[in-house]
Scaffold this motif. Structure first.
Motif, PDB file in Angstrom:
ATOM      1  N   ALA A   6       0.821  -1.211   0.000  1.00 36.27           N
ATOM      2  CA  ALA A   6       0.000   0.000   0.000  1.00 36.27           C
ATOM      3  C   ALA A   6       0.857   1.263   0.000  1.00 36.27           C
ATOM      4  O   ALA A   6       0.516   2.261  -0.631  1.00 36.27           O
ATOM      5  CB  ALA A   6      -0.926  -0.010   1.215  1.00 36.27           C
ATOM      6  N   THR A   7       1.982   1.207   0.694  1.00 38.90           N
ATOM      7  CA  THR A   7       2.861   2.379   0.771  1.00 38.90           C
ATOM      8  C   THR A   7       3.524   2.641  -0.572  1.00 38.90           C
ATOM      9  O   THR A   7       3.669   3.800  -0.990  1.00 38.90           O
ATOM     10  CB  THR A   7       3.922   2.166   1.861  1.00 38.90           C
ATOM     11  OG1 THR A   7       3.267   1.935   3.109  1.00 38.90           O
ATOM     12  CG2 THR A   7       4.839   3.367   1.981  1.00 38.90           C
ATOM     13  N   ARG A   8       3.924   1.588  -1.252  1.00 37.19           N
ATOM     14  CA  ARG A   8       4.545   1.771  -2.567  1.00 37.19           C
ATOM     15  C   ARG A   8       3.569   2.390  -3.560  1.00 37.19           C
ATOM     16  O   ARG A   8       3.974   3.171  -4.418  1.00 37.19           O
ATOM     17  CB  ARG A   8       5.053   0.418  -3.092  1.00 37.19           C
ATOM     18  CG  ARG A   8       6.283  -0.103  -2.364  1.00 37.19           C
ATOM     19  CD  ARG A   8       6.730  -1.447  -2.929  1.00 37.19           C
ATOM     20  NE  ARG A   8       7.989  -1.895  -2.342  1.00 37.19           N
ATOM     21  CZ  ARG A   8       8.609  -3.018  -2.677  1.00 37.19           C
ATOM     22  NH1 ARG A   8       8.069  -3.823  -3.598  1.00 37.19           N
ATOM     23  NH2 ARG A   8       9.756  -3.358  -2.098  1.00 37.19           N
ATOM     24  N   LYS A   9       2.307   2.040  -3.461  1.00 39.91           N
ATOM     25  CA  LYS A   9       1.302   2.557  -4.392  1.00 39.91           C
ATOM     26  C   LYS A   9       0.958   4.018  -4.120  1.00 39.91           C
ATOM     27  O   LYS A   9       0.487   4.727  -5.016  1.00 39.91           O
ATOM     28  CB  LYS A   9       0.032   1.713  -4.307  1.00 39.91           C
ATOM     29  CG  LYS A   9       0.202   0.301  -4.828  1.00 39.91           C
ATOM     30  CD  LYS A   9      -1.065  -0.523  -4.584  1.00 39.91           C
ATOM     31  CE  LYS A   9      -0.875  -1.966  -5.040  1.00 39.91           C
ATOM     32  NZ  LYS A   9      -2.075  -2.800  -4.730  1.00 39.91           N
ATOM     33  N   THR A  24       7.945  16.815  20.074  1.00 41.51           N
ATOM     34  CA  THR A  24       9.047  16.136  19.383  1.00 41.51           C
ATOM     35  C   THR A  24       8.630  14.700  19.117  1.00 41.51           C
ATOM     36  O   THR A  24       8.064  14.041  19.993  1.00 41.51           O
ATOM     37  CB  THR A  24      10.331  16.154  20.228  1.00 41.51           C
ATOM     38  OG1 THR A  24      10.722  17.499  20.473  1.00 41.51           O
ATOM     39  CG2 THR A  24      11.464  15.433  19.516  1.00 41.51           C
ATOM     40  N   ILE A  25       8.937  14.228  17.910  1.00 39.87           N
ATOM     41  CA  ILE A  25       8.540  12.871  17.546  1.00 39.87           C
ATOM     42  C   ILE A  25       9.579  12.251  16.627  1.00 39.87           C
ATOM     43  O   ILE A  25      10.222  12.945  15.841  1.00 39.87           O
ATOM     44  CB  ILE A  25       7.148  12.890  16.873  1.00 39.87           C
ATOM     45  CG1 ILE A  25       6.570  11.473  16.773  1.00 39.87           C
ATOM     46  CG2 ILE A  25       7.203  13.548  15.505  1.00 39.87           C
ATOM     47  CD1 ILE A  25       5.078  11.470  16.438  1.00 39.87           C
ATOM     48  N   GLU A  26       9.762  10.962  16.756  1.00 34.93           N
ATOM     49  CA  GLU A  26      10.600  10.205  15.826  1.00 34.93           C
ATOM     50  C   GLU A  26       9.696   9.465  14.863  1.00 34.93           C
ATOM     51  O   GLU A  26       8.675   8.895  15.268  1.00 34.93           O
ATOM     52  CB  GLU A  26      11.481   9.223  16.596  1.00 34.93           C
ATOM     53  CG  GLU A  26      12.467   8.451  15.728  1.00 34.93           C
ATOM     54  CD  GLU A  26      12.173   6.970  15.631  1.00 34.93           C
ATOM     55  OE1 GLU A  26      13.113   6.198  15.396  1.00 34.93           O
ATOM     56  OE2 GLU A  26      10.998   6.568  15.786  1.00 34.93           O
ATOM     57  N   ILE A  27      10.054   9.483  13.572  1.00 33.68           N
ATOM     58  CA  ILE A  27       9.297   8.765  12.546  1.00 33.68           C
ATOM     59  C   ILE A  27      10.266   7.878  11.767  1.00 33.68           C
ATOM     60  O   ILE A  27      11.282   8.357  11.263  1.00 33.68           O
ATOM     61  CB  ILE A  27       8.573   9.731  11.594  1.00 33.68           C
ATOM     62  CG1 ILE A  27       7.577  10.610  12.367  1.00 33.68           C
ATOM     63  CG2 ILE A  27       7.848   8.949  10.502  1.00 33.68           C
ATOM     64  CD1 ILE A  27       6.879  11.663  11.522  1.00 33.68           C
ATOM     65  N   LYS A  28       9.934   6.599  11.660  1.00 35.01           N
ATOM     66  CA  LYS A  28      10.779   5.638  10.971  1.00 35.01           C
ATOM     67  C   LYS A  28      10.262   5.386   9.556  1.00 35.01           C
ATOM     68  O   LYS A  28       9.057   5.458   9.299  1.00 35.01           O
ATOM     69  CB  LYS A  28      10.792   4.307  11.728  1.00 35.01           C
ATOM     70  CG  LYS A  28      11.257   4.406  13.184  1.00 35.01           C
ATOM     71  CD  LYS A  28      11.174   3.051  13.865  1.00 35.01           C
ATOM     72  CE  LYS A  28      11.422   3.174  15.373  1.00 35.01           C
ATOM     73  NZ  LYS A  28      12.796   3.567  15.681  1.00 35.01           N
ATOM     74  N   SER A  29      11.182   5.018   8.673  1.00 34.72           N
ATOM     75  CA  SER A  29      10.776   4.466   7.387  1.00 34.72           C
ATOM     76  C   SER A  29      10.546   2.971   7.605  1.00 34.72           C
ATOM     77  O   SER A  29      10.266   2.544   8.716  1.00 34.72           O
ATOM     78  CB  SER A  29      11.845   4.736   6.327  1.00 34.72           C
ATOM     79  OG  SER A  29      13.046   4.025   6.626  1.00 34.72           O
ATOM     80  N   ASN A  45      11.035   4.034  -2.504  1.00 31.52           N
ATOM     81  CA  ASN A  45       9.959   4.202  -1.524  1.00 31.52           C
ATOM     82  C   ASN A  45      10.455   4.460  -0.111  1.00 31.52           C
ATOM     83  O   ASN A  45       9.764   5.138   0.668  1.00 31.52           O
ATOM     84  CB  ASN A  45       9.034   2.988  -1.582  1.00 31.52           C
ATOM     85  CG  ASN A  45       8.218   2.976  -2.853  1.00 31.52           C
ATOM     86  OD1 ASN A  45       7.328   3.793  -3.035  1.00 31.52           O
ATOM     87  ND2 ASN A  45       8.537   2.057  -3.764  1.00 31.52           N
ATOM     88  N   GLU A  46      11.630   3.964   0.239  1.00 32.90           N
ATOM     89  CA  GLU A  46      12.211   4.350   1.521  1.00 32.90           C
ATOM     90  C   GLU A  46      12.542   5.845   1.527  1.00 32.90           C
ATOM     91  O   GLU A  46      12.272   6.562   2.495  1.00 32.90           O
ATOM     92  CB  GLU A  46      13.463   3.523   1.811  1.00 32.90           C
ATOM     93  CG  GLU A  46      13.187   2.090   2.222  1.00 32.90           C
ATOM     94  CD  GLU A  46      12.509   1.995   3.579  1.00 32.90           C
ATOM     95  OE1 GLU A  46      13.103   2.418   4.589  1.00 32.90           O
ATOM     96  OE2 GLU A  46      11.368   1.497   3.632  1.00 32.90           O
ATOM     97  N   LEU A  74      10.857   8.896   3.978  1.00 32.50           N
ATOM     98  CA  LEU A  74      11.655   9.832   4.772  1.00 32.50           C
ATOM     99  C   LEU A  74      11.402  11.278   4.346  1.00 32.50           C
ATOM    100  O   LEU A  74      11.391  12.186   5.183  1.00 32.50           O
ATOM    101  CB  LEU A  74      13.132   9.477   4.648  1.00 32.50           C
ATOM    102  CG  LEU A  74      13.531   8.151   5.328  1.00 32.50           C
ATOM    103  CD1 LEU A  74      14.931   7.735   4.906  1.00 32.50           C
ATOM    104  CD2 LEU A  74      13.441   8.259   6.847  1.00 32.50           C
ATOM    105  N   LYS A  75      11.189  11.492   3.059  1.00 26.68           N
ATOM    106  CA  LYS A  75      10.859  12.840   2.595  1.00 26.68           C
ATOM    107  C   LYS A  75       9.520  13.293   3.155  1.00 26.68           C
ATOM    108  O   LYS A  75       9.365  14.445   3.582  1.00 26.68           O
ATOM    109  CB  LYS A  75      10.850  12.888   1.072  1.00 26.68           C
ATOM    110  CG  LYS A  75      12.229  12.856   0.441  1.00 26.68           C
ATOM    111  CD  LYS A  75      12.156  12.970  -1.075  1.00 26.68           C
ATOM    112  CE  LYS A  75      13.550  13.036  -1.686  1.00 26.68           C
ATOM    113  NZ  LYS A  75      13.495  13.110  -3.167  1.00 26.68           N
ATOM    114  N   VAL A  76       8.542  12.397   3.171  1.00 30.02           N
ATOM    115  CA  VAL A  76       7.233  12.747   3.727  1.00 30.02           C
ATOM    116  C   VAL A  76       7.351  13.066   5.216  1.00 30.02           C
ATOM    117  O   VAL A  76       6.726  14.019   5.711  1.00 30.02           O
ATOM    118  CB  VAL A  76       6.222  11.607   3.491  1.00 30.02           C
ATOM    119  CG1 VAL A  76       4.924  11.854   4.268  1.00 30.02           C
ATOM    120  CG2 VAL A  76       5.917  11.477   2.000  1.00 30.02           C
TER     121      VAL A  76
END
Length: 418
Positions: free
Chosen positions: A122-125, A149-154, A162-163, A167-169
């Motif tokens: 779903a993420t790739r699409k 403050t928050i950490e967001i992972k790929s 897509n990775e 990260l850009k998003v």
């Protein structure tokens, strides 16, 4: 300290939970005041200890633009920190929730093509804008609960394009809301279907293609690996750590969630920031973490959602004085929970942390897990003025109930954002 004539914001008639003493106390200062200038905390203490000139009825004449805020006896804490999330992803996995309720295990769902791999599809699409639009309400929910403050992972792209997209998003979210975002590259989250029987081949891509591009575009602050039987082995995890080290990026690890492979001890040998989940962590791993200065990140949402029974070794972590952070692990499959207050309550009720330990977990120790403990997570002179004002009578109330948001106002870097 900035001279008081240069103060820009002054909180009076407040109580402070400074969180400067870790999990041992709230660092309470009652009947207090706190001053902000240029985005930093420049003074705090008993209100009676304010400079004498500030007690004058005409003290405001000494200032050009001092905003004085009457806290009306409410409590100030540091802005909250969610140090482990997977907020950016496509689709959802409500069907797997139903499967688990019918008796399927996490491993069975994953081996049947569910789990992380289904979110990868779903993420790739999804386009960058679609991922941004779906992640923004999740981040908004946490922000409105006091998260600054928050950490967001790929980790749901599992290929270079897509990775990078994920990260850009994550970076774009920082332009949408006044939240400090730390990004973690989690390319070694799972094997994509195209590498189902070739883990080493996939890690070639992670280490030799994805990671160099992530570094060249400055898209990540750290590198993470899912070290588990259904993830990556110790040797494979070490390979990713070596690659991260070569690029001068700190590492962290998902470890000891479902079994004890020794991932935490391995991570400690690389000076990792944290080991996360750690339900099956043993004393050897804890000692290694303590020696290297790591933080243990507790994720009660995943424990709850998966209906696990193995509680993290809280007593041993206390015994060896390993800092315990608490986070939502917000993700589509195992912790679709975007409520930091619920995590406080769960940390206490499920893992038996004290309210003070739990609050430290989303302030000073959450900051430590992200290597931000010299600037965030405490109310202290010189720290960023990320500050939450709560309509509560004591700090333990933040752990005691959830569903009613007691946040009165929120400041990030000295600017009111809520």
């Amino acid at each position: 300290m900035t001279h008081y004539k240069h103060w820009q914001t002054l909180y009076i008639n407040v109580n402070l939970a400074t969180m400067t003493d870790g999990s041992h106390s709230y660092g309470e200062i009652r009947q207090a005041a706190l001053a902000i200038s240029a985005g930093k905390i420049v003074w705090l203490g008993k209100q009676s200890d304010l400079p004498a000139s500030l007690s004058s009825p005409s003290f405001d004449l000494l200032f050009d633009n001092l905003e004085v805020i009457d806290g009306k006896g409410q409590w100030l804490t540091p802005g909250l920190i969610d140090c482990h999330t997977h907020l950016v992803y496509g689709g959802n996995r409500a069907n797997e929730f139903e499967m688990r309720l019918q008796g399927k295990s996490y491993e069975e769902i994953a081996s049947a093509g569910g789990g992380i791999v289904s979110t990868v599809s779903a993420t790739r699409k999804a386009s960058e804008q679609e991922l941004l639009a779906s992640a923004l309400p999740r981040l908004t929910a946490l922000h409105q609960q006091g998260v600054t403050t928050i950490e967001i992972k790929s980790g749901y792209g599992l290929d270079t394009i897509n990775e990078i997209k994920m990260l850009k998003v994550a970076g774009l979210l920082a332009k949408e809301l006044p939240v400090t975002i730390k990004r973690t590259f989690l390319g070694a989250h799972a094997l994509p279907t195209e590498y189902k029987d070739d883990a080493e081949g996939y890690l070639d891509v992670v280490c030799n293609e994805m990671l160099p591009q992530v570094v060249s575009e400055k898209l990540a602050d750290a590198v993470d690996v899912f070290c588990e039987g259904i993830g990556f082995s110790l040797e494979q995890t070490q390979r990713v750590f070596e690659a991260a080290q070569a690029h001068n990026l700190p590492v962290k690890v998902h470890a000891e969630q479902l079994s004890n492979l020794g991932g935490s001890a391995l991570a400690a040998s690389y000076g990792a920031l944290s080991s996360d989940h750690i339900e099956f962590l043993d004393e050897t791993g804890i000692k290694a973490m303590k020696k290297s200065g790591m933080t243990a990140v507790l994720l009660p949402g995943a424990f709850y959602f998966l209906r696990e029974t193995q509680i993290p070794p809280i007593a041993l972590l206390r015994k060896h004085k390993v800092p315990m952070a608490v986070a939502t692990d917000a993700n589509p499959g195992t912790s679709p929970i975007h409520n930091i207050h619920l995590m406080l309550n769960m940390a206490c009720t499920l893992f038996k942390l004290t309210p003070c330990e739990a609050l430290a977990g989303i302030t000073c120790y959450g900051a430590k897990a992200l290597r931000l403990n010299d600037s965030k997570g405490q109310l202290a002179v010189g720290y960023d003025a990320d500050i939450a004002l709560w309509n509560i009578e004591q700090p333990a109330e933040l752990c005691y109930q959830f569903g009613v948001n007691p946040l009165t106002s929120l400041y990030q870097a000295g600017k009111k954002v809520i």
